[in-house]
Write a protein that holds these residues in place. Structure first.
Motif, PDB file in Angstrom:
ATOM      1  N   LEU A 170      15.716   1.074  -1.608  1.00 39.64           N
ATOM      2  CA  LEU A 170      14.998  -0.224  -2.556  1.00 39.64           C
ATOM      3  C   LEU A 170      15.264  -1.303  -2.200  1.00 39.64           C
ATOM      4  O   LEU A 170      14.650  -2.398  -2.353  1.00 39.64           O
ATOM      5  CB  LEU A 170      15.669  -0.124  -4.034  1.00 39.64           C
ATOM      6  N   GLY A 171      16.583  -1.479  -1.282  1.00 43.69           N
ATOM      7  CA  GLY A 171      17.056  -2.688  -0.634  1.00 43.69           C
ATOM      8  C   GLY A 171      18.054  -3.161  -1.369  1.00 43.69           C
ATOM      9  O   GLY A 171      18.445  -4.562  -1.461  1.00 43.69           O
ATOM     10  N   THR A 183      10.584   0.147  -5.959  1.00 46.40           N
ATOM     11  CA  THR A 183      11.629   0.038  -7.078  1.00 46.40           C
ATOM     12  C   THR A 183      10.961   1.309  -8.292  1.00 46.40           C
ATOM     13  O   THR A 183      11.718   2.145  -8.554  1.00 46.40           O
ATOM     14  CB  THR A 183      12.111  -0.871  -7.896  1.00 46.40           C
ATOM     15  N   ALA A 231       5.438 -13.310   1.752  1.00 47.76           N
ATOM     16  CA  ALA A 231       6.866 -13.225   1.279  1.00 47.76           C
ATOM     17  C   ALA A 231       6.796 -12.762   0.070  1.00 47.76           C
ATOM     18  O   ALA A 231       7.275 -11.618  -0.374  1.00 47.76           O
ATOM     19  CB  ALA A 231       7.681 -14.018   1.356  1.00 47.76           C
ATOM     20  N   ILE A 232       5.819 -13.195  -0.867  1.00 49.20           N
ATOM     21  CA  ILE A 232       5.615 -12.725  -2.131  1.00 49.20           C
ATOM     22  C   ILE A 232       5.008 -11.471  -2.217  1.00 49.20           C
ATOM     23  O   ILE A 232       5.326 -10.717  -3.077  1.00 49.20           O
ATOM     24  CB  ILE A 232       4.760 -13.916  -3.262  1.00 49.20           C
ATOM     25  N   PHE A 261      18.920  -3.811   2.791  1.00 49.59           N
ATOM     26  CA  PHE A 261      19.111  -5.076   2.071  1.00 49.59           C
ATOM     27  C   PHE A 261      19.045  -6.156   3.435  1.00 49.59           C
ATOM     28  O   PHE A 261      18.427  -7.125   3.410  1.00 49.59           O
ATOM     29  CB  PHE A 261      20.311  -5.259   1.291  1.00 49.59           C
ATOM     30  N   VAL A 280       8.243  -4.298  -2.622  1.00 44.34           N
ATOM     31  CA  VAL A 280       9.643  -4.147  -3.073  1.00 44.34           C
ATOM     32  C   VAL A 280       9.681  -3.476  -4.441  1.00 44.34           C
ATOM     33  O   VAL A 280      10.471  -2.683  -4.769  1.00 44.34           O
ATOM     34  CB  VAL A 280      10.623  -5.079  -2.361  1.00 44.34           C
ATOM     35  N   ILE A 281       9.140  -4.410  -5.391  1.00 47.24           N
ATOM     36  CA  ILE A 281       9.465  -4.103  -6.657  1.00 47.24           C
ATOM     37  C   ILE A 281       8.621  -2.821  -6.857  1.00 47.24           C
ATOM     38  O   ILE A 281       9.158  -1.954  -7.792  1.00 47.24           O
ATOM     39  CB  ILE A 281       8.806  -5.374  -7.477  1.00 47.24           C
ATOM     40  N   LEU A 282       7.266  -2.924  -6.447  1.00 49.62           N
ATOM     41  CA  LEU A 282       6.674  -1.390  -6.663  1.00 49.62           C
ATOM     42  C   LEU A 282       7.560  -0.230  -6.139  1.00 49.62           C
ATOM     43  O   LEU A 282       7.535   0.719  -6.887  1.00 49.62           O
ATOM     44  CB  LEU A 282       5.258  -1.433  -5.783  1.00 49.62           C
ATOM     45  N   ILE A 305       9.237 -16.269   4.742  1.00 51.74           N
ATOM     46  CA  ILE A 305       9.265 -17.275   3.918  1.00 51.74           C
ATOM     47  C   ILE A 305       8.779 -18.680   4.625  1.00 51.74           C
ATOM     48  O   ILE A 305       8.268 -19.523   4.154  1.00 51.74           O
ATOM     49  CB  ILE A 305      10.473 -17.444   3.076  1.00 51.74           C
ATOM     50  N   ILE A 341       7.432  -8.835  -1.370  1.00 50.56           N
ATOM     51  CA  ILE A 341       8.426  -8.538  -2.538  1.00 50.56           C
ATOM     52  C   ILE A 341       7.838  -7.901  -3.760  1.00 50.56           C
ATOM     53  O   ILE A 341       8.477  -6.807  -4.280  1.00 50.56           O
ATOM     54  CB  ILE A 341       8.879  -9.957  -3.541  1.00 50.56           C
ATOM     55  N   TYR A 360       0.774  -1.140  -0.048  1.00 46.16           N
ATOM     56  CA  TYR A 360       0.108  -0.019  -0.252  1.00 46.16           C
ATOM     57  C   TYR A 360       0.911   1.128   0.103  1.00 46.16           C
ATOM     58  O   TYR A 360       0.673   2.073  -0.812  1.00 46.16           O
ATOM     59  CB  TYR A 360      -1.026  -0.039   1.245  1.00 46.16           C
ATOM     60  N   PHE A 414      16.209  -8.796   4.033  1.00 45.98           N
ATOM     61  CA  PHE A 414      16.284  -9.953   3.857  1.00 45.98           C
ATOM     62  C   PHE A 414      16.039 -11.010   5.165  1.00 45.98           C
ATOM     63  O   PHE A 414      15.505 -12.136   4.879  1.00 45.98           O
ATOM     64  CB  PHE A 414      17.823 -10.559   3.120  1.00 45.98           C
ATOM     65  N   LEU A 454      12.421 -10.977   5.692  1.00 48.74           N
ATOM     66  CA  LEU A 454      11.912 -11.961   4.350  1.00 48.74           C
ATOM     67  C   LEU A 454      12.200 -13.388   4.482  1.00 48.74           C
ATOM     68  O   LEU A 454      11.445 -14.476   4.343  1.00 48.74           O
ATOM     69  CB  LEU A 454      12.243 -11.539   2.944  1.00 48.74           C
ATOM     70  N   GLY A 455      13.189 -13.759   5.107  1.00 47.28           N
ATOM     71  CA  GLY A 455      13.833 -15.218   5.263  1.00 47.28           C
ATOM     72  C   GLY A 455      12.758 -15.561   6.564  1.00 47.28           C
ATOM     73  O   GLY A 455      12.506 -16.878   6.312  1.00 47.28           O
TER      74      GLY A 455
END
Lengths: 104, 639, 491
Positions: free
Chosen positions: C390-391, C427, C416-417, C398, C423-425, C409, C420, C286, C402, C405-406
């Motif tokens: 961004l990580g 970016t 986790a997906i 980072f 995270v991409i957004l 997962i 991610i 969000y 991680f 996320l680790g």
């Protein structure tokens, strides 16, 4: 040689008290009035110590009283002097006669 | 030994750092500094040889050991040499090509960072370093594509490139964490060993393979992520040659090859790899035939060639794919460098404008022809051997797949010869000054590599301990024939009809179809963003209306207060009337009497006021007098 | 020692009132000196802290109101020590940044001193009543900072900030009182409550207490849907206010989840775990989406805070979903590191945005541009910060992400997906910043950014450098957090 009797201390105390009183009433400058107050306080202190020594040597509340008197005298002196300074700054005089703000 | 690998990695980065510092005259030397670093890296890697491994523990947290390390497997050895070698030549070319560039030194700083990052990616033994350098080359690519950042097309291409690859990178980001949590270490060797020995549960292997496949498809511009590569051609030619032909885009294939045991442990994903590779190869080859821009032809060709490599890997031809990777680097870079020369001469990239430009230029024409022949898979040039191996595996799996490979080669011949023949088509355009040697020599060197690269086959064979599977002679003939036929068709079409698409313009439609998913995704993201913005406005509106509601509630309360006020006022009026009545009663008797007493008191006080002299001593005196009188009084009373 | 660290900033900042009101620069310099001394004190605390020692160290416990069960109880552990250091660093950054601001400097310095005291005290306190007290002390001055030194729409933003915070603190106080009343004997002491766990899972009391804490800390975190105050508060606050708001005050919510909710109501929190995971992962997405749609640069950065802090809530949910000590350790360690990383990166980001705003007079992304061309140093710092947020490996984000996320997962791949995807957004968000603010030429007629004061750029650069240090060599920080994380994990 006989010891100094109690009455001697009391007389001295009374004399001091009278001198101080005179100073308070008759002195023209404010600082001298404060000195007179100090003398009166000391006279009272002398009386207290004399009574303690001769009448009730075990009960030391008189000593506490005297210490309190001295402390209060010091405080009052500080405040009084500060007041004198301020009054001087605004009235430009130290003569007690000229402090007439309280006149009805 | 490991020190040599570290040297290979550090040299380009150090050159980049050094290039960034000096100003003025020294800046001109920055290009050669980076070239020298690449050469040093090449020598260092060659000297280190395959089989080197060195890793250190970076940190341990939550039962997972994160390592940093470098190694040379046979695969990474070969690819690293290719990267360093091609980089050295292309960057040497760039020193002359980018002569006019205002920010010359910065360009080579980023080239150095890129080469360092790419070498790091290839040589990494640890997933942490792999991911770090994977991201780093992505950033370097972003900067280099968007180097001319005042130009909106460049900015957009750079942004799209990084965005699309990052979407695909989601796979890599998830995969490495998942792998680290399962294998408890980030060493790639440990992961592949676990996959090979079956220690990894099948679902995990499949998930990892799927995620890695997504990442590889993105980085290598395969379907459905192909959109960014052709648009990235807006970058300068050396960037296109190095990043988007020879090295960075093959990172996806490299990833797949490196972690192939995961795919072997998950046959379904292996099949998927082959399917996507093959589909991409075919689609891209078709689209390439309809391109009007020389560099875009090469771009789609790269997509297609990489698709073939993925296809081959999926079918088990890992060795062939690796061979083809090296060969492709050589001949594609040659073609790109030649394209750069042409662009210099004709100031355009459109095929229509490039007609006949190469004709008077011996070296450029030779390079173009050699590159084209290699791409079309004509033996004994470098491109043939990898294709041969892939064909062998394909035909062995299914004859239809063999036909596919043959068709791909034919299409390859078509599009490349169309492009090359257009530039060689008479009438020749007279050129002006001779080309700088720094541009010609690397181009010639790469063409030479494409020409005789096939010789490297035997040592590679030994290195990989792979048994090369040559295709049956019938298929071989078909392959060569298809290549030659494609070349013939393309060049005939170019000579006769000019720069018209060789197979008609319907492949252009395919290109549009390819772009659609990416646009759809981007549009969805933006639409979601707008929805979220709308939600935010609504929440804001809710907050404001809450405040407004509070204010109107306050107003209601105010109104109530008003009513109460009015009631109170009426009460007050009534009370006042009552009071007036009482006052009239009082006025007569009570107030007069009270007035008399008040007068007495007033007169008394004015008399007493005389004692208020304002003099302190009077007050003090009177104080003591009163005290004395009181004391006397008490003493008397006591008796 | 700890008490000194807590109260020194406020007490020392009162020294500025000895300076006449015209000499504002001197007042600012005094403030800078105070914050530097506080950094030294914090470093001494770190030196005295023994990572292999007991979990609560340098403890100062004095009975305050024994009849009520409240005490002045402060102690350091591996989770709050990094936050104490972060507090000292960020306040030094703001003091350095505002050295030339001559607008009622004395008042602003005192307010910041008060906030620093409140924040430091909040992070180290071991008593719930004291926590509430420091909560108020650290937040109320911000209302004055926004209202007094902010930008155009500051009154609305300050009021909104204040009302949301009030509601949050009331909900939180009710939760604390619930715990207090349920314990026998009644006590506010956190270690005792954690050990005795007075509210059993499944009871209405426990559920209400969790709800109270979720509202209280969720407003501060901020988690969707309680986040609406953040954008306005950030945009209207002065730069130094935004740095503290984003860098530290958001950590109050994060810290509350990790340090109070999980130990005190851990059993009940396990029943709420999917809500935490969902809202946490959802906030990551969000926040990024909301940032993507913004046209105001400062608002964009504000929304990315929602995204980053979502990781902490995700980590809370993950912690509550599993009893595997390795996963729990990853979750706590990752969450703490994310707090530190976000504080550094976003704090520095607000400083650079402030420099841009002061230099060009606008925050509109459409009007901005040419930062690389005109001020390459500032552009480089902003680019590093953008990529760090961004990580990108090599910066602190980072390492933090991680870990979370680790841990995630192992509990829920779907979460986790989703994370991610967020995270991409993001970016896209940061690429937009780099491309449209740093690279693109500024609009015709827009005010060109003049040379920013090197001191201001250096402040941002130092924070970015700290993030890089943590990103490259995080062992020392993880080593600091680890024992506390292990202690958590073994509960």
């Amino acid at each position: 040689m006989s010891a100094v009797p109690l009455s001697a201390y009391l007389v001295v105390g009374a004399l001091l008290f009278a001198i101080g009183l005179y100073a308070i009433v008759a002195q023209r400058t404010a600082v001298m009035v404060l000195m007179g107050i100090e003398v009166v306080l000391n006279a009272v202190g002398l009386n207290m110590v004399a009574f303690w020594r001769f009448l009730r040597p075990d009960d030391y509340s008189a000593q506490i009283f005297v210490i309190a008197i001295v402390t209060i005298g010091a405080i009052e002196m500080a405040v009084g002097l500060a007041l004198m300074m301020l009054i001087y700054r605004s009235q430009r005089t130290v003569k007690v006669d000229d402090f007439e703000e309280l006149r009805g | 030994m490991i020190a040599l690998l570290v040297l290979a990695l550090v040299a380009p980065l150090a050159a980049a750092a050094m290039s960034g510092v000096p100003r003025g005259g020294l800046a001109r030397a920055s290009g050669w500094l980076v070239v020298a670093a690449c050469a040093v890296a090449f020598v260092a890697i060659a000297a280190a040889g395959p089989g080197v491994h060195g890793a250190v523990r970076w940190l341990v947290v939550g039962g997972v050991e994160l390592t940093l390390g470098l190694e040379t497997t046979p695969l990474s050895f070969v690819v690293a040499l290719v990267v360093a070698g091609v980089a050295a030549l292309v960057i040497a070319y760039a020193t002359a090509y980018m002569r006019e560039e205002r920010r010359y030194a910065t360009y080579f700083v980023w080239m150095g960072i890129f080469v360092g990052g790419m070498l790091g990616l290839v040589l990494a033994s640890s997933l942490v370093l792999f991911v770090l350098f994977w991201e780093a080359v992505g950033v370097a690519s972003f900067v280099l594509i968007g180097f001319d950042y005042a130009e909106p097309r460049a900015r957009r291409a750079a942004r799209n490139a990084l965005l699309v690859t990052r979407c695909a990178d989601a796979g890599l980001l998830l995969a490495w964490i998942l792998a680290a949590v399962h294998v408890h270490t980030t060493e790639i060797g440990a992961l592949t060993a676990a996959a090979q020995s079956g220690a990894l549960p099948a679902t995990t292997a499949a998930t990892l393979a799927a995620l890695l496949l997504i990442a590889a498809l993105g980085k290598s511009a395969q379907l459905p992520f192909s959109i960014w590569l052709p648009d990235a051609m807006v970058a300068s030619t050396p960037v296109s040659a190095l990043l988007h032909a020879a090295t960075m885009v093959v990172a996806g294939v490299f990833l797949v090859l490196r972690l192939f045991p995961l795919f072997e442990a998950a046959p379904a994903l292996r099949a998927l790899l082959a399917i996507t590779g093959g589909a991409t190869a075919l689609t891209a080859a078709l689209v390439a035939t309809a391109q009007a821009n020389f560099k875009r032809v090469l771009a789609w060709s790269t997509v297609s060639q990489i698709g073939e490599m993925m296809f081959g890997t999926g079918l088990g031809a890992s060795f062939g794919a690796t061979e083809h990777l090296a060969a492709h680097a050589a001949f594609k870079a040659t073609l790109f460098l030649a394209a750069g020369v042409l662009e210099r001469l004709a100031a355009t990239r459109d095929l229509a404008g490039l007609q006949g430009v190469a004709r008077p230029r011996r070296w450029t024409a030779a390079a173009l022809v050699i590159g084209a022949l290699a791409l079309a898979g004509v033996p004994p040039l470098a491109g043939f051997w990898g294709e041969d191996e892939i064909l062998a595996h394909a035909a062995a799996t299914n004859p239809a797949l063999g036909v596919l490979v043959v068709v791909l080669v034919a299409l390859g011949g078509t599009y490349v010869s169309r492009a090359v023949a257009t530039t060689l088509r008479p009438p020749p355009r007279e050129g002006e000054e001779p080309l700088p040697r720094a541009m010609v020599i690397p181009m010639a060197a790469l063409a030479m590599a494409a020409l005789v690269g096939g010789l490297a086959r035997t040592p590679l064979d030994l290195l990989f301990e792979a048994t090369a599977m040559p295709a049956p002679i019938g298929w071989r003939v078909a392959l060569v024939a298809a290549g030659v036929a494609g070349l013939a068709w393309g060049s005939t079409s170019a000579v006769l009809r000019g720069s018209v698409p060789a197979l008609g313009s319907w492949p252009g439609v395919i290109e549009r179809l390819v772009e659609m998913p990416a646009f759809a995704l981007a549009r969805t993201a933006l639409a979601s963003a707008r929805i979220v913005a709308r939600i935010e406005q609504a929440l804001d509106g809710a907050a404001r209306s809450l405040v407004a509601g509070a204010r109107s509630a306050a107003r209601v309360v105010d109104g109530t207060e008003g009513v109460l006020d009015a009631a109170a006022r009426d009460l007050a009026v009534g009370a006042r009337d009552l009071a007036a009545l009482v006052r009239k009663g009082e006025d007569r008797g009570i107030s007069d009497g009270v007035d008399a007493i008040a007068g007495l008191l007033a007169r008394g006080s004015s008399v007493l006021r005389h004692a208020e002299t304002g003099k302190i001593y009077v007050y003090t005196m009177s104080l003591f007098v009163w005290v004395a009188l009181a004391t006397a009084f008490i003493l008397v009373m006591r008796r | 020692m700890l008490t000194t660290a807590i109260f020194f900033p406020f007490v020392a900042s009162l020294a500025v009132w000895l300076v006449p009101s015209e000499r504002q620069r001197l007042a600012r310099r005094i403030a800078l000196a105070v914050s530097v001394i506080e950094v030294l004190i914090a470093l001494t605390l770190w030196a005295r802290f023994d990572p292999s020692g007991p979990s609560l160290q340098l403890r100062n416990a004095v009975a305050w109101m024994p009849s009520v069960g409240a005490s002045y109880d402060v102690a350091l552990d591996g989770v709050n020590l990094p936050l104490v250091l972060l507090t000292a660093v960020l306040f030094t950054a703001t003091s350095a940044y505002t050295l030339d601001k001559t607008d009622r400097a004395h008042a602003e310095v005192s307010l910041f001193g008060l906030m620093q005291t409140g924040l430091t005290g909040l992070f180290v306190t071991q008593d719930l009543l004291l926590f509430y007290l420091f909560f108020e002390v650290s937040l109320v001055p911000m209302y004055f900072v926004i209202g007094g030194w902010g930008h155009a729409d500051r009154r609305y933003a300050a009021l909104k900030f204040f009302l949301y915070t009030r509601a949050a603190s009331l909900a939180m106080l009710l939760a604390f009182l619930g715990l207090y009343l349920a314990s026998t004997p009644h006590t506010f002491s956190i270690p005792i409550l954690a050990a005795s766990a007075p509210l059993a899972a499944g009871t209405t009391g426990a559920a209400l207490a969790v709800l109270g804490m979720v509202i209280g800390f969720g407003v501060k975190l901020p988690a969707f849907p309680l986040h609406n105050w953040l954008a306005d508060a950030h945009v209207e606050a002065p730069t130094e206010g935004s740095v503290i708001l984003a860098g530290l005050q958001l950590k109050i919510g994060a810290y509350g989840f990790i340090r109070l909710l999980l130990p005190l109501l851990g059993a009940e929190a396990t029943r709420w775990r999917w809500i935490f995971i969902a809202i946490g992962a959802g906030s990551i997405v969000y926040g990024a989406l909301a940032a993507l749609a913004q046209r105001d640069l400062k608002r964009l950065v504000a929304y990315t805070s929602i995204s980053h802090m979502g990781f902490v809530l995700l980590a809370t949910g993950v912690y509550a979903s599993t009893s595997d000590p390795a996963v729990r350790q990853l979750a706590v360690s990752g969450a703490t590191l994310q707090m530190v990383s976000h504080g550094l990166l976003t704090g520095a980001m607000f400083i650079t945005v402030g420099i841009v705003q002061d230099g060009t007079g606008t925050r509109e992304i459409d009007a901005l541009g040419s930062i690389f061309a005109r001020t390459p140093a500032l552009g480089a710092v902003m680019a590093v910060l953008a990529f760090g947020s961004l990580g990108l490996p090599g910066l602190s984000g980072f390492v933090a992400e991680f870990q979370v996320l680790g841990a995630a997962i192992s509990v829920s791949v779907a979460a986790a997906i989703v994370a991610i995807v967020g995270v991409i957004l993001s970016t896209g968000v940061y690429l937009r910043v780099v491309s449209d603010v740093l690279m693109k030429p500024a609009r015709e007629g827009a005010v060109a950014i003049e040379r920013p004061a090197p001191r201001e750029v250096a402040t941002g650069a130092v924070l970015a450098l700290l993030s890089i240090v943590i990103g490259i060599a995080p062992s020392w920080l993880i080593h600091m957090i680890e024992p506390a994380a292990l202690a958590f994990a073994s509960r």
